[in-house]
Motif scaffolding. Sequence first.
Motif, PDB file in Angstrom:
ATOM      1  N   ALA A 157       0.756  -1.300  -0.049  1.00 29.16           N
ATOM      2  CA  ALA A 157      -0.084  -0.034   0.014  1.00 29.16           C
ATOM      3  C   ALA A 157       0.960   1.303   0.007  1.00 29.16           C
ATOM      4  O   ALA A 157       1.428   1.671   1.000  1.00 29.16           O
ATOM      5  CB  ALA A 157      -0.959   0.060   1.101  1.00 29.16           C
ATOM      6  N   TYR A 158       0.952   2.035  -1.151  1.00 31.09           N
ATOM      7  CA  TYR A 158       1.812   3.325  -1.407  1.00 31.09           C
ATOM      8  C   TYR A 158       0.910   4.379  -1.853  1.00 31.09           C
ATOM      9  O   TYR A 158       0.260   4.367  -2.769  1.00 31.09           O
ATOM     10  CB  TYR A 158       2.995   2.517  -2.353  1.00 31.09           C
ATOM     11  N   HIS A 159       1.367   5.360  -1.019  1.00 30.93           N
ATOM     12  CA  HIS A 159       0.972   6.823  -1.838  1.00 30.93           C
ATOM     13  C   HIS A 159       1.972   7.767  -1.331  1.00 30.93           C
ATOM     14  O   HIS A 159       2.647   7.663  -0.261  1.00 30.93           O
ATOM     15  CB  HIS A 159      -0.326   7.120  -0.958  1.00 30.93           C
ATOM     16  N   PRO A 209       6.078   1.036   2.128  1.00 29.14           N
ATOM     17  CA  PRO A 209       6.842   0.466   0.913  1.00 29.14           C
ATOM     18  C   PRO A 209       7.253   1.368  -0.072  1.00 29.14           C
ATOM     19  O   PRO A 209       6.694   2.576  -0.211  1.00 29.14           O
ATOM     20  CB  PRO A 209       5.911  -0.554   0.121  1.00 29.14           C
ATOM     21  N   PRO A 210       8.270   1.313  -0.926  1.00 29.99           N
ATOM     22  CA  PRO A 210       8.442   2.137  -1.870  1.00 29.99           C
ATOM     23  C   PRO A 210       7.418   1.853  -3.122  1.00 29.99           C
ATOM     24  O   PRO A 210       6.714   0.901  -3.074  1.00 29.99           O
ATOM     25  CB  PRO A 210       9.814   1.582  -2.507  1.00 29.99           C
ATOM     26  N   ASP A 211       7.401   2.859  -4.004  1.00 28.85           N
ATOM     27  CA  ASP A 211       6.570   2.797  -5.148  1.00 28.85           C
ATOM     28  C   ASP A 211       6.972   1.890  -6.075  1.00 28.85           C
ATOM     29  O   ASP A 211       7.943   1.265  -6.167  1.00 28.85           O
ATOM     30  CB  ASP A 211       6.483   4.207  -5.687  1.00 28.85           C
ATOM     31  N   GLY A 212       5.945   0.955  -6.721  1.00 32.61           N
ATOM     32  CA  GLY A 212       6.316   0.288  -8.011  1.00 32.61           C
ATOM     33  C   GLY A 212       6.165  -1.219  -7.555  1.00 32.61           C
ATOM     34  O   GLY A 212       6.608  -1.939  -8.771  1.00 32.61           O
ATOM     35  N   LEU A 213       6.255  -1.601  -6.453  1.00 31.80           N
ATOM     36  CA  LEU A 213       6.312  -3.104  -6.345  1.00 31.80           C
ATOM     37  C   LEU A 213       5.346  -3.774  -7.034  1.00 31.80           C
ATOM     38  O   LEU A 213       5.620  -5.037  -7.780  1.00 31.80           O
ATOM     39  CB  LEU A 213       6.310  -3.360  -4.846  1.00 31.80           C
ATOM     40  N   LEU A 214       4.005  -3.515  -7.194  1.00 34.42           N
ATOM     41  CA  LEU A 214       2.942  -4.184  -7.669  1.00 34.42           C
ATOM     42  C   LEU A 214       3.403  -4.148  -9.194  1.00 34.42           C
ATOM     43  O   LEU A 214       2.645  -5.102 -10.043  1.00 34.42           O
ATOM     44  CB  LEU A 214       1.571  -3.443  -7.584  1.00 34.42           C
ATOM     45  N   LEU A 218      -2.890 -14.930  -2.994  1.00 35.82           N
ATOM     46  CA  LEU A 218      -2.099 -13.557  -2.915  1.00 35.82           C
ATOM     47  C   LEU A 218      -3.164 -12.616  -2.346  1.00 35.82           C
ATOM     48  O   LEU A 218      -3.938 -12.040  -3.223  1.00 35.82           O
ATOM     49  CB  LEU A 218      -1.443 -13.108  -4.193  1.00 35.82           C
ATOM     50  N   ASP A 219      -2.863 -12.262  -1.011  1.00 39.82           N
ATOM     51  CA  ASP A 219      -3.601 -11.188  -0.522  1.00 39.82           C
ATOM     52  C   ASP A 219      -2.950  -9.916  -1.057  1.00 39.82           C
ATOM     53  O   ASP A 219      -1.764  -9.704  -0.808  1.00 39.82           O
ATOM     54  CB  ASP A 219      -3.587 -10.984   0.867  1.00 39.82           C
ATOM     55  N   ILE A 220      -3.684  -8.763  -1.189  1.00 42.42           N
ATOM     56  CA  ILE A 220      -3.017  -7.556  -1.583  1.00 42.42           C
ATOM     57  C   ILE A 220      -3.734  -6.444  -0.965  1.00 42.42           C
ATOM     58  O   ILE A 220      -4.860  -6.118  -1.076  1.00 42.42           O
ATOM     59  CB  ILE A 220      -3.263  -7.242  -3.117  1.00 42.42           C
ATOM     60  N   TRP A 221      -3.060  -5.501  -0.010  1.00 43.83           N
ATOM     61  CA  TRP A 221      -3.432  -4.375   0.366  1.00 43.83           C
ATOM     62  C   TRP A 221      -2.942  -3.233  -0.305  1.00 43.83           C
ATOM     63  O   TRP A 221      -1.783  -3.029  -0.263  1.00 43.83           O
ATOM     64  CB  TRP A 221      -3.103  -4.322   1.992  1.00 43.83           C
ATOM     65  N   ALA A 222      -3.938  -2.413  -1.063  1.00 43.31           N
ATOM     66  CA  ALA A 222      -3.711  -1.533  -1.887  1.00 43.31           C
ATOM     67  C   ALA A 222      -4.625  -0.278  -1.742  1.00 43.31           C
ATOM     68  O   ALA A 222      -5.730  -0.658  -1.483  1.00 43.31           O
ATOM     69  CB  ALA A 222      -3.291  -1.821  -3.212  1.00 43.31           C
ATOM     70  N   TYR A 223      -4.158   0.713  -2.017  1.00 41.39           N
ATOM     71  CA  TYR A 223      -5.237   2.073  -1.902  1.00 41.39           C
ATOM     72  C   TYR A 223      -6.017   2.065  -3.150  1.00 41.39           C
ATOM     73  O   TYR A 223      -5.611   1.491  -4.115  1.00 41.39           O
ATOM     74  CB  TYR A 223      -4.328   3.247  -1.547  1.00 41.39           C
ATOM     75  N   HIS A 224      -7.184   2.858  -3.163  1.00 40.92           N
ATOM     76  CA  HIS A 224      -7.852   2.596  -4.540  1.00 40.92           C
ATOM     77  C   HIS A 224      -7.094   3.306  -5.687  1.00 40.92           C
ATOM     78  O   HIS A 224      -7.241   3.086  -6.605  1.00 40.92           O
ATOM     79  CB  HIS A 224      -9.201   3.571  -4.346  1.00 40.92           C
ATOM     80  N   THR A 225      -6.067   4.289  -5.381  1.00 39.67           N
ATOM     81  CA  THR A 225      -5.409   4.761  -6.158  1.00 39.67           C
ATOM     82  C   THR A 225      -4.436   3.686  -7.218  1.00 39.67           C
ATOM     83  O   THR A 225      -3.750   4.063  -8.015  1.00 39.67           O
ATOM     84  CB  THR A 225      -4.352   5.876  -5.889  1.00 39.67           C
TER      85      THR A 225
END
Length: 347
Positions: free
Chosen positions: A137-139, A151-156, A175-182
Amino acid sequence: MAKANPHFVVRDDWLAQAQEEILAPEQPILDAHHHLWVRPGGRYAAAEFLDDVSCGHDVRASIYVQCRTGYNMDAEPALQPVGEVETILNWCRAQPDYPAALVAFADLQLGSEVRRVLDPLMEAGGGKVRGIRNTTAYHPHPAVRSNPNPPPDGLLRSDAFLEGARVLAKNGLTLDIWAYHTQLGEVFDLAAAVPDLTVVIDHCGGPLGVGPYRLSGQEVLADWRKSITALAQLPNTRIKIGGFGLTVLGYRYADAPQPPHSGQLASDWAPYFFHCLETFGPQRAMFESNFPVDKGQFSYGALWNAFKRLSEDLSAEERDDLFWRTASRSYGLDEQIFTKDRGRTVS
């Protein structure tokens, strides 16, 4: 160096001010997402979780999700997360269904080399490690932070992460993913690229309500709805409904003199719940507590009451999907846990 805890502080005396009757206590529940830890800011280990589970809802099992608890700091960095699996199972050995499965950490940036981490993780789990989650989860805005170590940007988007995800699929892991709507466009691209991998989207896909999104509720809702609709078109995706106590989602229940009633929670969460239900359907959606992260904002009893209010007009089969069946199938659990001895209580 880790930054300060981004979550609301749990105040047991504040939570104790509000008590409400448990709705539909006969409904079996699989808590699809919780954590355990002992940290300077508070303790939430097996005893504390069992205390919440014993509030009156029929929570029959749970799924633990990685949060850097109990790493083996004597091992090489890639293998340190094996210690988390060992620690959690040691803490919970007296209650084997709490958790019934674990989502562990293995660094997918290792690419194809992540295989050498998965084997010891799965061995340590004794068959309970059913999935993997990374910190993604990055912003860029400093107000948007849900992890002490962002985390740093760009992992996904990285080729290595994609290759690691393919290794998970070959090993039958989710694979669980916690990411923001962005970031949901990146999640879509990853899930589309590995169609034989079950991708579980945590916390409703992270509709943000802080920083630059603090006063943009309708705009965020529209953007989030569009991304969720697209993700739901991929048959290998699932969604966890919950996480509304996270600071980044913007709710401020913790600021009130008294904790919120489940009726208020259900009303606030309805736009997200019903869109997830409409797009994913109950067969691909599941409820989660995200405790103790969310415990700073509402009680375990009120949380599950809110979910029961939201789903009260659904059929019994659809409610079972949301409360246990989707999670059970996604993580490969024995459904007899939820279909036999329906009246049992937690000791």
